[in-house]
Design a protein around this motif. Structure first.
Motif, PDB file in Angstrom:
ATOM      1  N   LEU A 104      54.061  19.205  36.989  1.00 14.37           N
ATOM      2  CA  LEU A 104      53.197  20.394  37.048  1.00 14.37           C
ATOM      3  C   LEU A 104      51.946  20.070  37.862  1.00 14.37           C
ATOM      4  CD1 LEU A 104      53.435  21.894  33.444  1.00 14.37           C
ATOM      5  CD2 LEU A 104      54.474  22.758  35.550  1.00 14.37           C
ATOM      6  N   ALA A 105      51.378  18.910  37.628  1.00 16.72           N
ATOM      7  CA  ALA A 105      50.209  18.516  38.421  1.00 16.72           C
ATOM      8  C   ALA A 105      50.578  18.503  39.900  1.00 16.72           C
ATOM      9  CB  ALA A 105      49.727  17.134  37.983  1.00 16.72           C
ATOM     10  N   PHE A 119      54.255  10.137  34.485  1.00 17.68           N
ATOM     11  CA  PHE A 119      53.328  11.122  35.037  1.00 17.68           C
ATOM     12  C   PHE A 119      53.199  10.953  36.553  1.00 17.68           C
ATOM     13  CE2 PHE A 119      49.129  12.126  36.666  1.00 17.68           C
ATOM     14  CZ  PHE A 119      48.994  13.456  36.297  1.00 17.68           C
ATOM     15  N   GLU A 158      44.850  12.085  36.928  1.00 16.67           N
ATOM     16  CA  GLU A 158      45.004  13.353  37.669  1.00 16.67           C
ATOM     17  C   GLU A 158      44.392  13.335  39.051  1.00 16.67           C
ATOM     18  OE1 GLU A 158      44.392  17.382  36.142  1.00 16.67           O
ATOM     19  OE2 GLU A 158      44.004  16.394  34.214  1.00 16.67           O
ATOM     20  N   ASP A 159      43.248  12.674  39.148  1.00 18.07           N
ATOM     21  CA  ASP A 159      42.517  12.696  40.438  1.00 18.07           C
ATOM     22  C   ASP A 159      43.346  12.067  41.543  1.00 18.07           C
ATOM     23  OD1 ASP A 159      40.978  12.771  38.172  1.00 18.07           O
ATOM     24  OD2 ASP A 159      40.002  10.827  38.621  1.00 18.07           O
ATOM     25  N   LYS A 160      44.194  11.154  41.153  1.00 20.72           N
ATOM     26  CA  LYS A 160      44.965  10.462  42.195  1.00 20.72           C
ATOM     27  C   LYS A 160      46.121  11.306  42.706  1.00 20.72           C
ATOM     28  CE  LYS A 160      43.674   5.772  41.110  1.00 20.72           C
ATOM     29  NZ  LYS A 160      44.048   4.932  39.960  1.00 20.72           N
ATOM     30  N   VAL A 161      46.425  12.386  42.030  1.00 18.27           N
ATOM     31  CA  VAL A 161      47.525  13.237  42.480  1.00 18.27           C
ATOM     32  C   VAL A 161      47.139  13.946  43.769  1.00 18.27           C
ATOM     33  CG1 VAL A 161      48.903  15.293  41.929  1.00 18.27           C
ATOM     34  CG2 VAL A 161      48.398  13.604  40.144  1.00 18.27           C
ATOM     35  N   PHE A 183      45.929  11.090  31.920  1.00 17.60           N
ATOM     36  CA  PHE A 183      46.530  10.582  33.162  1.00 17.60           C
ATOM     37  C   PHE A 183      45.582  10.642  34.351  1.00 17.60           C
ATOM     38  CE2 PHE A 183      50.209  12.271  30.683  1.00 17.60           C
ATOM     39  CZ  PHE A 183      50.774  11.040  30.388  1.00 17.60           C
ATOM     40  N   VAL A 231      45.896  19.944  34.875  1.00 16.52           N
ATOM     41  CA  VAL A 231      46.778  19.854  33.718  1.00 16.52           C
ATOM     42  C   VAL A 231      46.052  19.442  32.438  1.00 16.52           C
ATOM     43  CG1 VAL A 231      48.894  19.476  35.022  1.00 16.52           C
ATOM     44  CG2 VAL A 231      47.474  17.535  34.412  1.00 16.52           C
ATOM     45  N   GLN A 273      52.174  28.549  33.448  1.00 16.26           N
ATOM     46  CA  GLN A 273      51.880  27.735  34.625  1.00 16.26           C
ATOM     47  C   GLN A 273      52.452  28.341  35.913  1.00 16.26           C
ATOM     48  OE1 GLN A 273      49.858  25.026  34.668  1.00 16.26           O
ATOM     49  NE2 GLN A 273      49.449  25.397  32.502  1.00 16.26           N
ATOM     50  N   LYS A 290      47.450  21.297  43.596  1.00 17.86           N
ATOM     51  CA  LYS A 290      47.446  20.492  42.391  1.00 17.86           C
ATOM     52  C   LYS A 290      47.126  21.367  41.201  1.00 17.86           C
ATOM     53  CE  LYS A 290      44.745  16.749  41.804  1.00 17.86           C
ATOM     54  NZ  LYS A 290      43.802  15.676  42.213  1.00 17.86           N
ATOM     55  N   ARG A 291      47.908  21.313  40.170  1.00 21.09           N
ATOM     56  CA  ARG A 291      47.533  22.052  38.977  1.00 21.09           C
ATOM     57  C   ARG A 291      46.581  21.217  38.140  1.00 21.09           C
ATOM     58  NH1 ARG A 291      52.844  23.458  38.759  1.00 21.09           N
ATOM     59  NH2 ARG A 291      53.380  25.650  39.034  1.00 21.09           N
ATOM     60  N   ILE A 308      54.374  16.961  32.799  1.00 21.09           N
ATOM     61  CA  ILE A 308      52.977  17.227  33.169  1.00 21.09           C
ATOM     62  C   ILE A 308      52.711  16.735  34.588  1.00 21.09           C
ATOM     63  CG2 ILE A 308      50.575  16.668  32.629  1.00 21.09           C
ATOM     64  CD1 ILE A 308      51.204  16.721  29.751  1.00 21.09           C
ATOM     65  N   ILE A 338      48.821  16.451  47.104  1.00 20.81           N
ATOM     66  CA  ILE A 338      49.957  17.283  47.523  1.00 20.81           C
ATOM     67  C   ILE A 338      50.203  16.988  48.999  1.00 20.81           C
ATOM     68  CG2 ILE A 338      50.830  19.639  47.794  1.00 20.81           C
ATOM     69  CD1 ILE A 338      50.287  19.121  44.879  1.00 20.81           C
ATOM     70  N   GLY A 398      52.463  20.364  41.451  1.00 19.66           N
ATOM     71  CA  GLY A 398      52.725  21.675  42.049  1.00 19.66           C
ATOM     72  C   GLY A 398      54.157  22.155  41.947  1.00 19.66           C
ATOM     73  N   LEU A 399      54.870  21.703  40.930  1.00 20.96           N
ATOM     74  CA  LEU A 399      56.252  22.175  40.776  1.00 20.96           C
ATOM     75  C   LEU A 399      56.302  23.700  40.661  1.00 20.96           C
ATOM     76  CD1 LEU A 399      59.172  20.981  40.326  1.00 20.96           C
ATOM     77  CD2 LEU A 399      58.825  21.525  37.918  1.00 20.96           C
TER      78      LEU A 399
END
Ligand SMILES: Cc1ncc(C[n+]2csc(CCOP(=O)(O)OP(=O)(O)O)c2C)c(N)n1
Ligand SMILES: Cc1ncc(C[n+]2csc(CCOP(=O)(O)OP(=O)(O)O)c2C)c(N)n1
Ligand code: SF4
Ligand code: SF4
Ligand SMILES: [Mg+2]
Ligand SMILES: [Mg+2]
Lengths: 284, 587, 284, 587
Positions: B217-218, B347, B384-387, B382, A276, B246, A273-274, B214, B389, B220-221
Motif C-alpha cells: 500500500l505504501a 514491508f 516509510e520515508d525510504k519508500v 516501518f 500508511v 485505500q 506513496k500512501r 502495508i 515510487i 502505491g498498489l
C-alpha cells in the motif's frame, strides 16, 4: 472507407472464405460507428484462429493465453474504466480451456464485451472437436464422433446470470455489426455468440447450413427482458436457429458498485506513496 | 534463560477456541510494557477438533525466532500437557485446571515444574460466556504470574471490543478472576518483568503478511486479485479489508489462473498490481508468468510457501518453492525473485518489488512462507520515508516518440512503455514472439533479438538489486548461508551462542534469489580465488530437503557447500536447535 | 449399526453442529443400503471442509487437488467401470476452482456421482465468499458484501446438459440418503447439490433458515422428465427452496458409447505387450 | 555432396495447399527405392496464408538432420524463390512455372542454377482438380529429375487414395504430366539415384510423435487424456485414431488440468496412463504432477517442446523446458525426466517410460520437441521384441498382506501397491502428507519419513536407468555434450566432418535428464579427478538460450562447460552449421 484506419500493416491469414473475415470487418465498423477513439480501445484476443485477428486491428491489443482473454480484459477494465474493452475468443478458447472464466464473468458483470467465434471446432490446431461441436461430429480427436452433449453457450450464459446475451452470424454482417454495437453500449458484461463457418474443418455447420436456418429474433418481436422466453429461444437449434438479442437486463456493472472506482480511472491517477501510518493502529 | 528476561509462554487446546486471539492480547500487553514479543502457532488444516497451540516468546531485546523450551504453559486440555511436556524448561510453570486435569507432583518433580491450577471451568460457569472465555481467564492468570499489570490487559480488551460493551465487561471479569486466583498464591521469580511501558504507537505487533500488505500500500498498489490459499490468505484479506478506504481495487477471482491474468490486465493498462497465493496456486500461474515476461508487464506475485507437493501440509512452513518459482512457466524468460528475511523486509519488499517490476518490466516474485507470513513479531514502525515510487521508463502521452515501438531493442533490455488509453501509443502486447512493434513474428532475427533483449534486463537489474548481505565479520570461522525467513532465527541463534563463540560466526543472507551473481558469491565465500574457505567452514541452512539455494549457488558459482542443515518437517528452525547445530560446526 | 464398518480410525474434525456430519452419515448409509462392497467403491474428495471427510470413510479414497475431484473420478471410472465412483466437493471446490470440470462433466455424462456441499462459503480457508454466496454476503474477502450474482448450481447443471440433478439438505437426512442412492443408481453423471449449514462462517444460511424454507419436490408431484419445469423449479430460491430430484433423463452414459469398454474393466485386464506390427502399414 | 548420394529436395508455397502430404509421397517413393529420407517443415502458426515449406533430405545412408543447402527447389510461388534463394546449393535445380514466375538466366548464373520450368497452371487447368494438384505435378516433375520411376509414385498414390478411385486417376494423371514434361528436357546428373528397392515393410517413414504413440501402445497403454496443443497434437490424434481398434480409452479433456487429473485417476485404479501436451499445457499440470508424486501414482507425461514463453512460436522448435519440467509443481518430489534422441528412442521410451512409472510409482516426463516430434524420418521397424511389461511392486488380491499399508516405509522407497477394487487393499491416496496407511498427517515424523522414502526412489532408479551414452572414442579431442533431439543432427554432423577430423569428436548424449549422477558425469568428462579435459575440449550444444543441461551438470557435478553452442531462434540445428561449429572447436 473510414474503417481503414483500423487496419494495420498485417493482413489476416485466415483461409479464403473463413467466417472470421466478416467478423473482423464488423468489429471495425462497429467501433467506427460508435466513434470510440482507437487509443481508448483495448482488444484482448484469445489463442486460436479467432485470436489471430490480433495483428490486424489498429487499437491497443493484448494477445492473451489460450482460454484466458476474459480475466485480462476484466483486470484492464477495472484498472481503466475509460477504456472500451473487448475480448475476442474462439469457442474452444471460451468454452473449453476458458469455461470457468466465462461463467464467472457472466455473474461478475464487469463492463466488457465478449465476442465468441463459434465455429464448432478447434481451427488453429487443425480440426479437433470443440465443446460446441454437434453430437456425432467427426473430428481428429473424435474419429468415432462426439459423444458429449453439445455446449450451448447462450443457455449457459442465461443460467450463469448474464445481463446481455446475443447471437450473431458471420453471414449476416449488418445485424452482426449492430449486435456488437449493442454489446459494447450495454453497461455490464455483454456476450455475443457469433456463428462462424470454418470452411476448412467443419463441413457440417457451413454457410448454406446457417443460411437456411437462421432468423432474427427481433424481426419476430422477441422481448428481451423475459428470462424464460429467452431460455426457450436459447434452446432452439435445428430447423430454425435464432439470432439477435436473447436477453438484456438493467443491473449495474460490477465496477459501479465500487466506491473506489469513482472519479479518475485507477490507472490514470498519479501513483504516489500512501501514508500508511494510519494503518498501524490495529497492530499497536 | 539469559541474564536478561526472555521467556516463552504457550497456550494449547482444541482448534477453534480462539487460542490465537487470546495469545495476541497477551503478547500486546507485554509489548506495550516495553518488551518484544514473537509468536508461533501450530494448527492443523482443520477448522475444529485438532490440536492447536499458540506461543509467544517475550524478551527485553527483539526476538525473531521460535523457542522450543516453554517457560509457562497454559493447558486448556489434557492433550496439551501430554503433547507439550517435553518442551517444558526446568522450573517451568503449568497453568491448568485441576478439576479437569490430573497433574501429579511426582511427575513435576524431575523438571521442578511449578503447578498453577486455575479453576477455568468453575470461573466460566460462574461468569458465563462459554468455552472461549477460558482463554481470557488463562491470560489473566498468566499476567499475574509475571506481574504484568491487569490495567494493561483491560485496556487492550477495551480497544478490541470497542463496539461490544457487553463483551468488554465479560472479558474484564474473566481477566480479573484469573489474575486474582494466581496473584497471591504463586509467583515466578525469574520471569518478573521490568516494566518500561512504551507509547502505544512506538511498536507494532504484526505478521509478515500484513507487513507486506502495508508495504505494498505504501508503494502505491492499485490492484490486487487473488484466490484464498493458506498461508497466503491473510495477504488477500488484508487488501480486501482496506480496498475501499485505500482506493485500491480488490478482486476475489474464481481461481488463480484468473487472478494472475486479471492482475496482468490491470498492470498492462498502468495500475500497480499484485497477486498472492501459496505454491499450489502459483503452480496454476506458470503460463501467466511467462506471458507477463514476454509482454513485459510489471507484476508482483507473492508465494507464501507451505510444505508441498500437492496439498501437502497447508498450515505448516517450508522453503521448498525456490527452484519451482525460478523455473515456473514454459520456456526461458527473466524474472526477479526476492525473499524477505523478516517482518521489516516484508514491508520493504512489499513496496520495493513494485518499483522493480516497473523498472525492469517483468514479473517479480516474493517468496515468503508460513513461518514469516503468519508469524507475529514486534517491530518499530516501518521505514516509510525510504519508500519511493519509481516507474522506470514509463511514457506519458507527451513523451511518446514518433513511430513508437513498444518492444524496441535497447541496451539495457528495457523499452519505453506507453499505456492503453494514450494517444499515439498504440501497440500490440503479444503472447507470441514478436517484432519491436509487437506484431507476431516467427523470423529468426526477431526471435533472437527479443530473447536477448529480455535476458539483458537481468544483467541490468543485477547491478542495482541488493547483493547477499553478510551479517558479522568477513573473517568469521563459520559462515552460514541462508535465504529468506530463516534470517531472524539464525541471527538470534548467533546472538545466543556461548560467549566463547561470539564473533566467530557470520551469516551470508540472500534476499534476492534471482538473478544471482556467481562471481560475487565466489568472492564472498572464497578466501582466495579457487580456494574455498581456507580454515573456514561454510554451512548451508535451509527449511527444505534439497538445499535449493545450495543447488543454485553451485550452478552459478561452482561452489559446493557440503555441510548442510536442512529441516523439512513443516516446522521452522527453533533457536535452540540452531544453537546446537552451529556449536557442532564450531567444535 | 451396519454403517460402522464404514468408519476408520480417524474421527471427523468438523465444528460441532456442522452440516457435514449429517452428509457423512447419509453417504455411509446410502452405500450400506445399496450393498456396494467397500472395496468396490472409490470416493474422490476435493480440498475443503467437505473434502476433509477423506480420512473418515472406509472405502478406497483419493484426496485430490482443490477443484479437481471430477477429472480424477472420471478417469478412474473410465479405467474401471466396475467401481462405484463418487466425488465429494465443497461449493468453492466445485464452482470456483473446479467450475470448468463441473460443466464439462455434465455434458460428458460419465457414470459417477457428484456430491457438492453447498455451504455458500469457503469453510476451510476460514470464511471467504463462495460463488454460491448470496448477494451482499459479507465475508473476509467481501467485507463490503458480494457484488456478483449468486451461482445457482442447479440451473447451471440443467443448462450444461446434466442428466440427473437433485438437491438435498443436511437437515433432512432421510431424503438426502435417498437422493444419494438415486444418484449412485442413475446411469450417467449424477449431481446432488447438498445444502449444508456452515455454523461457523455462514450466519445467513443456517439450519433455521433452511428449515423454514425447504420443501420436497416429489411431495409436490414435480415431474422429473420435464426440462422446462425443472428449470422453473431450479430458479426458485427465497420463501421456498425446493429439494428432491429436479430432472432425470435416460441417455446413455459416456462409457456405454465406447466399444473398448465392453467386457472386463480396462484396469482389470492383464497388461500385455501389444503386437504393433499391424500399425506400421500407414508408414511404409 | 559426398561421394554417396545425399540431396535435399524442398517445396514451398502458401500454407494450406497440402505441401506436406505431397512431400511425404515423394519421400516414401525414395524410401521404397532403397534410400533414407528425413524431412523438415517450416510452417507458421496460421491455417493459411503464411509461407510453408517442406523439405526432404534423401540419402543412401540414414539421415537424421536437416540440411540447409537445397539441391532441388520446387517453387509453387514467387515468394518461395525469394525466400529460399540463399539456400540453393551450387548447381541446384529450381522447378517452377515460367508462365507465373520470372526467373532470369542472369540471376541463376552465379550459382549455376538449373531452371526447370513446368507449366503447373496449364496442366492443372487442363486436367482439373484445383490448386492442390500443383503438388502432384511437382512431384512428378521432381521424380523425373532424379529418375525415380513413376510406377513407384503411382503405387503410393493408389494406396493413399484407396477409397477414392477418382482421386487416384486424377493424381496419376498429374504425376504423369509433370514427369513427362521434365523427362526429356532435363536431367540432373549428380542426383540420379541408384535404385535398390526394398520390401515395403522393411522401412517406415514416421514422425517422432507417432513412434512414441506406437511405443506406448506396444507398452500396453490403456488410457490417454489430453488437450490439443501444437506440436504435441499428433500424439493425441494418434491415440484418438487407434483407441477403438487397440482397446484403449482416449479422452479429449476440457483442459490440461483435467487431462492430467483424468490420467491420474485412471492410473490410480491400475490402468497404464499417459497425457501429452506442449509447455503451455504442461504449465497447467504442475500441481497434478506433485499430486502424482505424493500419491505415488505411475503416470507418463509427454511435453513436446516449442519455443516459449507463453504462446511463443507454436510451430517451431526449442529445448527450453528442461529446467521447467524438472521443477514444475510446488514443493520437492521425485520425478524421472527422459528425452528421446531420435525416432527409435521415441518408440523405446514410449514403451519403457510406462515401466519406469510403475516400477518407481512416480511421474515420468518425456521431453520431445517439434523437430523430433513432427519430423519424419526413415527407420527400420522398431525393436518390438525388446519391449517388456514391468509393473513393479503391484499386488494382486491374493498377495495383499494383512494390515496392508500403501505407503509403507521401504529401503528402496517403493511400497507394494494395491488397486481400488481389490479386497483387503483399501487405502487412502492423499494429496496431503500422510501416514503409511495414507491418512492425512502433520506429524514431523511422518513427514520426514515420507519425504525421505519418496526421495529414495531416485537413488533406486539411478542404478537402473540408462546412463549418458558416449558416441565415439573416450579419447576424442572434442567431447560434445547434448541431450534429446539434437542427437541425430550432431551424429550426422560428426559423420560429415572432413576426413582429417574423423575420430576426433565424440558425443556424450543424455537421454535420462533426471536423476543425474554428478559423480559419473565427472568421471566421463574429466581425465583425472578434478582435472577437466586435459588437452581436450568439452562443448555444450543445446537448442535453447540458457544451456540448461549445462546448468544442471554444473549444479550436480560442479563442472562448468564454458564453450557452448546454443541455438534459440526456433529452428533446429542444421547439419552444415554444426559441421562449422565443430570444425571451429577443432582448429
Ligand atoms: C494452454 C494451451 N493449451 C492448448 C493450446 C493450443 N491451442 C491453440 S488454439 C487452440 C484451440 C483453437 O480452437 P478455438 O479456441 O475454437 O479457436 P479457433 O481456432 O477455432 O478460432 C488450442 C487448443 C494453447 N495455445 N494453450
Ligand atoms: C489451487 C488451490 N487453491 C486454493 C487452495 C486453498 N483452499 C483450500 S480449501 C479452499 C476452499 C474451501 O471452500 P469450499 O470448496 O467451499 O469447501 P468448504 O471448506 O466450504 O467445505 C481453498 C480455497 C488450494 N488448496 N488449492
Ligand atoms: S481453419 Fe477454419 S476458422 Fe481457421 S482460418 Fe481456416 S476456415 Fe477460418
Ligand atoms: S467451518 Fe463450516 S463447513 Fe467447515 S467444519 Fe466448521 S461449520 Fe463445517
Ligand atoms: Mg473454434
Ligand atoms: Mg464451501
Amino acid at each position: 472507407m473510414a474503417i481503414e484506419k483500423f487496419n494495420t500493416i498485417c493482413s489476416p491469414t485466415w483461409c479464403p472464405g473463413c467466417g472470421n473475415y466478416s467478423i473482423w470487418n464488423e468489429i471495425k465498423r462497429a467501433l467506427d460507428e460508435l466513434g470510440i477513439p482507437q487509443h481508448k480501445t483495448l482488444i484482448v484476443y484469445g489463442i486460436g484462429c479467432a485470436g489471430n485477428m490480433y495483428n490486424t486491428i489498429n487499437t491497443y491489443a493484448w494477445h492473451s493465453l489460450h482460454g484466458r482473454s476474459i480475466p485480462t480484459a476484466v483486470g484492464a477494465k477495472l484498472a481503466n474504466k475509460d477504456l472500451t474493452v473487448i475480448a475476442v475468443a474462439g469457442d474452444g478458447d471460451a468454452l473449453g480451456e476458458g469455461m470457468a472464466h466465462f461463467i464467472h464473468a457472466l455473474r461478475g458483470n464487469v463492463n466488457i464485451t465478449y465476442l465468441v467465434h463459434e465455429n464448432k471446432v478447434y481451427g488453429l490446431t487443425t480440426g479437433q472437436t470443440a465443446p460446441t461441436s454437434e453430437k456425432g461430429f467427426v473430428s481428429k480427436s473424435t474419429p468415432e464422433g462426439v459423444i458429449e452433449v453439445t455446449t450451448n453457450p447462450v443457455s449457459l450464459a442465461l443460467a450463469a446470470g448474464g445481463g446481455f446475451i446475443a447471437r450473431g452470424y458471420a453471414g449476416k454482417p449488418q445485424q452482426l455489426k449492430d449486435l456488437i454495437k449493442l454489446g459494447i453500449s450495454h453497461r455490464g458484461f455483454s456476450f455475443v455468440d457469433i456463428l462462424q463457418p470454418c470452411v476448412t474443418f467443419n463441413k457440417i455447420n457451413t454457410y448454406p447450413y446457417y443460411n437456411e436456418r437462421v432468423y432474427d429474433l427481433q424481426a419476430e418481436k422477441h422481448v428481451t427482458n423475459d428470462w424464460g422466453a429467452a431460455m426457450g429461444k436459447a434452446r432452439e437449434w435445428g430447423e430454425r436457429i435464432p439470432t439477435g438479442v436473447f436477453y438484456q437486463d438493467k443491473r449495474e456493472a460490477y465496477e459501479d458498485d465500487l466506491p473506489q472506482e469513482k472519479g479518475k480511472p485507477l490507472a490514470e491517477r498519479v501513483v504516489v506513496k500512501r501514508q500508511v501510518r494510519t494503518l498501524y493502529k490495529e497492530f499497536n | 534463560m539469559q541474564h536478561e528476561v526472555r521467556f516463552t509462554w504457550k497456550i494449547g487446546g482444541e482448534a477453534g477456541f480462539g487460542i490465537k486471539s487470546a495469545g495476541i492480547i497477551f503478547a500486546k500487553a507485554c509489548m506495550r510494557s516495553g518488551l518484544y514479543a514473537f509468536d508461533y502457532t501450530e494448527y492443523p488444516s482443520l477448522i475444529r477438533g485438532g490440536h492447536n497451540t499458540y506461543q509467544v516468546t517475550v524478551g527485553e531485546r527483539p526476538v525473531h525466532a521460535v523457542h522450543q523450551a516453554v517457560d509457562i504453559l497454559v493447558a486448556l486440555n489434557k492433550h496439551t500437557i501430554d503433547q507439550q511436556w517435553s518442551e517444558l524448561s526446568h522450573g517451568a510453570a503449568v497453568v491448568y485446571d485441576e478439576d479437569e486435569i490430573k497433574l501429579s507432583a511426582a511427575k513435576c518433580q524431575a523438571k521442578n515444574i511449578q503447578r498453577v491450577s486455575v479453576p477455568f471451568k468453575k470461573i466460566i460457569d460462574e461468569i458465563g460466556g462459554g468455552e472461549i472465555m477460558r482463554n481470557t481467564v488463562a491470560i489473566g492468570a498468566s499476567a499475574a504470574l509475571i506481574h504484568l499489570p491487569l490495567a494493561m490487559l483491560n485496556q487492550i480488551i477495551t480497544e478490541l471490543f470497542a463496539s461490544k460493551p457487553d463483551a468488554i465487561a465479560l472479558n474484564i471479569k474473566a481477566l480479573e478472576r484469573g489474575y486474582a486466583h494466581v496473584k497471591d498464591d504463586h509467583k515466578k521469580e525469574g520471569l518478573i518483568i521490568k516494566l518500561e511501558p512504551v507509547a502505544r504507537e512506538k511498536r507494532l505487533y504484526i505478521s509478515g503478511n500484513e507487513a507486506l500488505g502495508i508495504g505494498a500500500l505504501a508503494g502505491g498498489l492499485d490492484f490486487f486479485a487473488g484466490y484464498p490459499m493458506t498461508p497466503s490468505t491473510t495477504v488477500l484479506q488484508y487488501f480486501a479489508g482496506k480496498a475501499v478506504e485505500q482506493g485500491l481495487v480488490f478482486k476475489h477471482a474464481e481461481d488463480e489462473i484468473s487472478a494472475v491474468n486479471m492482475a496482468m490486465g490491470a498492470a498492462h493498462v498502468g495500475a500497480r498490481a499484485m497477486t498472492a497465493t501459496s505454491g499450489g496456486g502459483f503452480a496454476l500461474m506458470g503460463e501467466g508468468l511467462g506471458l507477463c515476461a514476454v509482454s513485459e508487464t510489471p507484476l508482483v506475485l507473492v508465494d507464501v510457501q507451505r510444505p508441498g507437493p500437492a496439498t501437502g501440509m497447508p498450515t505448516w512452513t517450508d522453503q521448498g518453492d525456490l527452484q519451482f518459482v525460478l523455473h515456473a512457466g514454459q520456456g526461458e524468460f527473466p524474472r526477479i525473485i526476492a525473499a524477505p528475511g523478516d517482518i521489516e523486509e516484508c514491508f520493504t519488499l512489499g513496496a520495493e518489488s513494485l518499483n522493480w517490476a516497473e523498472k525492469y518490466q517483468l514479473p517479480v516474485i516474493l517468496l515468503s512462507d508460513k513461518f514469516l507470513g503468519e508469524g507475529y513479531g514486534t517491530v518499530t514502525p516501518f521505514a516509510e520515508d525510504k519508500v519511493t515510487i519509481e516507474r522506470g521508463k514509463l511514457l506519458t502521452e507527451k513523451t511518446i516518440p514518433k513511430n513508437y515501438k513498444r518492444y524496441k531493442i535497447t541496451q539495457d533490455g528495457v523499452s519505453p512503455r506507453a499505456l492503453p488509453g494514450m494517444k499515439n501509443g498504440i501497440y500490440w502486447a503479444d503472447s507470441y514472439e514478436h517484432t519491436e512493434q509487437g506484431f507476431s513474428s516467427e523470423l529468426a532475427s526477431d526471435r533472437v533479438a527479443q530473447v536477448d533483449k529480455r535476458a539483458r534486463k537481468l544483467a541490468t537489474a543485477l547491478k542495482e538489486l541488493p547483493a547477499p548481505k553478510l551479517y558479522g565479520s568477513t573473517k568469521a570461522q563459520l559462515i552460514l548461508v541462508a535465504w529468506g525467513s530463516t534470517k531472524g532465527p539464525i541471527l538470534d541463534a548467533i546472538e545466543l551462542l556461548p560467549k566463547k563463540y561470539q564473533g566467530k560466526v557470520s551469516l551470508l543472507h540472500f534476499t534476492v534469489l534471482w538473478p544471482l551473481d556467481g562471481k560475487a558469491i565466489r568472492a564472498q565465500l572464497e578466501s582466495k580465488p579457487g580456494l574455498l574457505a581456507r580454515g573456514r567452514k561454510v554451512v548451508l541452512i535451509e527449511n527444505n530437503s534439497n538445499g535449493q539455494l545450495g543447488e543454485l549457488i553451485r550452478q552459478e558459482s561452482g561452489i559446493e557447500i557440503k555441510d548442510k542443515v536442512l529441516k523439512y518437517d513443516g516446522r521452522p528452525f527453533f533457536v535452540e536447535e540452531l544453537v546446537q547445530h552451529i556449536t557442532h560446526f564450531l567444535q
